[in-house]
Design an enzyme around this catalytic site. Structure first.
Site, PDB file in Angstrom:
ATOM      1  N   HIS A  20       0.834  -1.194   0.000  1.00 48.54           N
ATOM      2  CA  HIS A  20       0.000   0.000   0.000  1.00 48.54           C
ATOM      3  C   HIS A  20       0.874   1.252   0.000  1.00 48.54           C
ATOM      4  O   HIS A  20       1.808   1.360   0.784  1.00 48.54           O
ATOM      5  CB  HIS A  20      -0.922  -0.018   1.220  1.00 48.54           C
ATOM      6  CG  HIS A  20      -1.899   1.101   1.246  1.00 48.54           C
ATOM      7  ND1 HIS A  20      -2.269   1.724   2.406  1.00 48.54           N
ATOM      8  CD2 HIS A  20      -2.589   1.734   0.256  1.00 48.54           C
ATOM      9  CE1 HIS A  20      -3.145   2.677   2.135  1.00 48.54           C
ATOM     10  NE2 HIS A  20      -3.348   2.705   0.834  1.00 48.54           N
ATOM     11  N   ASN A 123       4.104  10.571 -18.948  1.00 52.19           N
ATOM     12  CA  ASN A 123       4.681   9.985 -17.744  1.00 52.19           C
ATOM     13  C   ASN A 123       3.636  10.014 -16.639  1.00 52.19           C
ATOM     14  O   ASN A 123       2.879  10.974 -16.526  1.00 52.19           O
ATOM     15  CB  ASN A 123       5.906  10.788 -17.289  1.00 52.19           C
ATOM     16  CG  ASN A 123       6.899  11.008 -18.403  1.00 52.19           C
ATOM     17  OD1 ASN A 123       7.466  10.071 -18.929  1.00 52.19           O
ATOM     18  ND2 ASN A 123       7.101  12.269 -18.776  1.00 52.19           N
TER      19      ASN A 123
END
EC number: 5.4.99.62
Length: 132
Positions: A20, A123
């Protein structure tokens, strides 16, 4: 041998190890990769594989809670941005930062995945969510 999912062994390993809030960057041909950050180079030729192709595979396999994009994509590559936004679920937080900030953030990612994309500001930094 795997027959589905992420077949590239380096990318699959990174994906399997994500926790996470861990982050991975998918970038175009010209995005610099900081020293010490893993580079997974998928580029075959200009445009192959495309940013969108790699993003599709990533999103099919990884739960994403937040993404970071360069503010400059809005003006310099709106077509790429429009396509990208259709792929993100409504609960994904989208954060725009300067291109320079995005490059600095790459010092903290688990890996930078280099595509063959040759359009500006293609990106993205993807932050992993948690499936609880």
């Amino acid at each position: 041998m795997k027959k589905e999912g992420i077949l590239n062994s380096e990318l699959a390993k990174i994906a399997d190890d994500l926790g996470h809030t861990d982050q991975v960057c998918i970038g175009d041909l010209g995005l610099p990769v900081p020293s010490g950050v893993k580079k997974i180079d998928l580029a075959l030729t200009r445009g192959k594989p495309s940013f969108q192709e790699v993003l599709d595979i990533y999103l099919e396999n990884i739960l994403v809670e937040k993404v970071y994009l360069a503010e400059e994509i809005k003006e310099n590559n709106p077509e790429q941005l429009a396509i990208l936004l259709t792929k993100l679920s409504a609960d994904v937080e989208i954060v725009f930062v300067s291109h320079e900030t995005l490059k600095l953030m790459n010092h903290e990612v688990k890996a930078v995945v280099r595509t063959g994309e040759n359009t500006p500001y293609s990106n993205i930094i993807l932050q992993s969510g948690v499936a609880l």
